[in-house]
Design an enzyme around this catalytic site. Structure first.
Site, PDB file in Angstrom:
ATOM      1  N   ASP A 179       6.289 -12.179   0.002  1.00  0.00           N
ATOM      2  CA  ASP A 179       7.362 -11.686   0.861  1.00  0.00           C
ATOM      3  C   ASP A 179       8.610 -12.563   0.744  1.00  0.00           C
ATOM      4  OD1 ASP A 179       8.375 -10.090   3.176  1.00  0.00           O
ATOM      5  OD2 ASP A 179       8.263 -12.024   4.198  1.00  0.00           O
ATOM      6  N   GLU A 195       8.710  -9.671  -3.916  1.00  0.00           N
ATOM      7  CA  GLU A 195       9.748  -8.893  -3.237  1.00  0.00           C
ATOM      8  C   GLU A 195      11.026  -9.721  -3.353  1.00  0.00           C
ATOM      9  OE1 GLU A 195      11.399  -7.357   1.041  1.00  0.00           O
ATOM     10  OE2 GLU A 195      10.241  -9.181   0.868  1.00  0.00           O
TER      11      GLU A 195
END
Length: 473
Positions: free
Chosen positions: A303, A356
């Site tokens: 993330d 990401e």
């Protein structure tokens, strides 16, 4: 003592790849006696004690032994076993007793809002030998179903489904729909439901909201036996400031930077790991390996990589500290990501790591020995933003924006891309995919079908968030 000299050496050097095997709370048989061995890293503490119901939460009763220069403290307590709730009482520099701390390498937790660590066994049987043997030979399309386990579906009485219920219902559904992987929003323990796990406190503990570590293992096992891979969201970018967490763990800035210009995320009111500290780097790299090895997870989606790569991420001038060359790249975080990928791919065959990453940072999915970050895949945020913007326009205006649909082909092979229509596109009042489409109800469905058709035909792996596959309103 339980820890050996080699453990001490590797812990001090910051190269103990399987940190969870020596730190945390392990039910063992020691010199003929059943009990639990506790070990925790707190180098600046004056005293560390294990406290729980078994000693009336009194820090004077079970003080731990300090192990040399490593900063690790350990104790073996007889007669304790699985299910014991515990915390660490730490006396910091100067004799100040800190708020009780949960175990940074704890394998279980109490149900929120209670937040003590719980002794859990993490070993157990898998029945997915065929899947594990074959997965590094698989060369096939990837279609990911992104799921928040807490709200994919509820049981009667608005109760969250357990890992065992998800092992039947979610796994059967995802397989029936033709997906190849289930990607779970973070399952490592977190204090606040509203964060969906993106502010984790227990990096080594599958959240108790759905059950125990053995039940989470059963969920992964069930997916594998149905021919589905399991990907977990992993959050090494930041952690919350909760008093029982990692912040000022031993009375000093141990896991985080002392200077808020390096150690605090203004966007999320969270703390940033001190990536340049060898023990912190070791903690994160080992945590990634833990999920892949102990739970047979098939991939980690990392993330907010952009927030790690750049020191000036979401900061104004004067609010950040340049690197040693005067630039904005965070060399230490880059090193942590690269080492994590080298370790993951080197130790566990057939897995994937996914970034990401929302900027144009070069070589995210290029191998580390070619100068890249070493990820297997990167989310293609540019493709998603461009094409979604096009689809939301009334067809009468679309002829002026056709480049938004074609530009993705210019760079489609510059990285190994996943095309993500993720939870980020439908949260914070953005509305569902169906509601974004122009026209009357029939036209909305037709637009969305056309968009998914375009997506599936476009180069890149596919990802849909739950509810998008049946055009939830």
């Amino acid at each position: 003592p339980v820890l050996g000299e080699m453990d001490e050496y590797l812990l001090g050097e910051g190269t103990h790849r399987r940190l969870w095997q020596v730190l945390g709370a392990h039910p063992i048989r020691h010199e003929g006696v059943e009990g639990v061995h506790f070990a925790v890293w707190a180098p600046n503490a004056e005293r560390v004690s294990v406290v729980g119901d078994f000693n009336v939460w009194d820090g004077r009763r079970n003080p731990m032994r300090r192990r040399g220069a490593t900063g690790v403290w350990e104790i073996f307590i007889p007669a304790l076993g699985e299910g014991t709730a515990y915390k660490y009482e730490i006396k910091g520099p100067g004799g100040q007793v800190l708020p009780l701390k949960a175990d940074p390498v704890g394998f279980g937790s109490e149900h929120p809002p209670a937040n003590a660590s719980v002794v859990r066994k993490i070993s157990g049987d898998f029945h997915d030998g065929d899947w594990m043997a074959a997965r590094h030979h698989i060369d096939a399309p990837i279609s990911v179903y992104e799921v928040h386990l807490g709200s994919w579906k509820r049981a009667p009485g608005n109760r969250m489904l357990s890992y065992l219920e998800l092992a039947e219902q979610l796994v059967d559904y995802a397989a029936d729909m033709g997906f190849t992987h289930i990607e779970c929003l973070p399952v490592s323990e977190y204090p606040f439901d509203g964060s969906w796990g993106y502010q984790p406190v227990g990096m080594f503990a599958p959240t108790i909201r759905h059950g125990t570590p053995s039940e989470f293992r059963a969920f992964v096992d069930a997916a594998h036996r149905k021919g589905l891979g399991v990907i977990l969201d992993w959050v090494p970018g930041h952690f919350p400031t909760d008093a029982h967490g990692l912040g000022r763990f031993d009375g000093t800035s141990l896991y985080e930077h002392q200077d808020p210009r390096e150690g605090f995320h203004q966007d999320w009111n969270t703390l940033i790991y001190n990536y340049g500290r060898v023990e912190v780097k070791n903690y994160l790299v080992s945590n990634a390996l833990y999920w892949l090895e102990e739970y047979h997870v098939d991939g980690l989606r990392v993330d907010a990589v952009a927030s790690m790569l750049y020191r000036d991420y979401s900061r104004k001038s004067g609010e950040w500290i340049p690197n040693r060359d005067g630039g904005r790249e965070n060399y230490e975080a880059i090193d942590v990501l690269r080492t994590t990928n080298i370790t993951a791919y080197g130790e566990v065959p057939g897995i994937m790591t996914i970034a990401e990453e929302s900027t144009a940072f070069p070589g995210v999915s290029r191998p580390a020995n070619w100068g890249g970050l070493g990820f297997g895949f990167k989310w293609n945020m540019g493709w998603m933003n461009d094409t979604l913007s096009y689809m939301q326009k009334d067809p009468i205006f679309r002829k002026y924006h056709h480049h938004q649909m074609t530009f993705g082909m210019v760079y489609a092979w510059s990285e190994n891309y996943i095309l993500p229509i993720s939870h980020d596109e439908v949260v914070h009042g953005k509305g569902s995919m169906l509601s974004k489409m122009p026209g009357n109800p029939w036209e909305k469905f037709a637009n969305l079908r056309a968009y998914y058709g375009f997506m599936w035909a476009h180069p890149g792996k596919k990802l849909l968030f739950m509810g998008q596959e049946f055009a939830q309103g």
